[in-house]
Scaffold this motif. Sequence first.
Motif, PDB file in Angstrom:
ATOM      1  N   LEU A  15      43.300  65.253  76.143  1.00  0.00           N
ATOM      2  CA  LEU A  15      42.930  65.327  77.552  1.00  0.00           C
ATOM      3  C   LEU A  15      42.016  64.179  77.967  1.00  0.00           C
ATOM      4  N   ARG A  16      41.223  63.693  77.038  1.00  0.00           N
ATOM      5  CA  ARG A  16      40.311  62.593  77.338  1.00  0.00           C
ATOM      6  C   ARG A  16      41.084  61.348  77.761  1.00  0.00           C
ATOM      7  N   TYR A  17      42.282  61.140  77.191  1.00  0.00           N
ATOM      8  CA  TYR A  17      43.073  59.950  77.483  1.00  0.00           C
ATOM      9  C   TYR A  17      44.316  60.267  78.316  1.00  0.00           C
ATOM     10  N   LEU A  18      44.310  61.387  79.006  1.00  0.00           N
ATOM     11  CA  LEU A  18      45.454  61.806  79.795  1.00  0.00           C
ATOM     12  C   LEU A  18      45.797  60.798  80.889  1.00  0.00           C
ATOM     13  N   THR A  19      44.799  60.158  81.458  1.00  0.00           N
ATOM     14  CA  THR A  19      45.062  59.214  82.543  1.00  0.00           C
ATOM     15  C   THR A  19      45.934  58.048  82.088  1.00  0.00           C
ATOM     16  N   LEU A  20      45.893  57.714  80.812  1.00  0.00           N
ATOM     17  CA  LEU A  20      46.741  56.624  80.313  1.00  0.00           C
ATOM     18  C   LEU A  20      48.221  56.959  80.419  1.00  0.00           C
ATOM     19  N   LEU A  21      48.554  58.246  80.447  1.00  0.00           N
ATOM     20  CA  LEU A  21      49.952  58.635  80.560  1.00  0.00           C
ATOM     21  C   LEU A  21      50.508  58.352  81.954  1.00  0.00           C
ATOM     22  N   PHE A  22      49.632  58.164  82.941  1.00  0.00           N
ATOM     23  CA  PHE A  22      50.090  57.872  84.289  1.00  0.00           C
ATOM     24  C   PHE A  22      50.328  56.389  84.522  1.00  0.00           C
ATOM     25  N   VAL A  23      49.916  55.534  83.601  1.00  0.00           N
ATOM     26  CA  VAL A  23      50.102  54.093  83.758  1.00  0.00           C
ATOM     27  C   VAL A  23      51.585  53.727  83.845  1.00  0.00           C
TER      28      VAL A  23
END
Length: 118
Positions: free
Chosen positions: A54-62
């Motif tokens: 969850l900490r790096y979830l935003t990277l999946l939106f790249v």
Amino acid sequence: MSMLLACQMLGELVTRGLALSVPGPVIGMVILLAALVVRGKVPSSLRVTGEGLLRYLTLLFVPAGVGLMVHGALIGADLLPIAVTLVGSTAMTLAVTAWVLSRLQGRGGRRGSGENET
């Protein structure tokens, strides 16, 4: 981590074995949820792994953002159908969610209200 991978693998096996149109990871998440409900708590190793993901979830939106930028002209050409579809599907989702919630609240409200149940 191995529990997540095992549930995903089971989900893939169920999807392919039963020829379902639901993605294997979605079925794997349902399997994981069922296992956690039966167990009654989340193991600490799974909690740590989940928090790390969850900490790096935003990277999946790249990749999605890059796709929007690369195919901007194509999206612009079909903007009206895309907008109608987005607004329509959002409205239908809200309507179905409201309907289900009202049905569930109505069912629960009758039990504790003390009204005549005939």
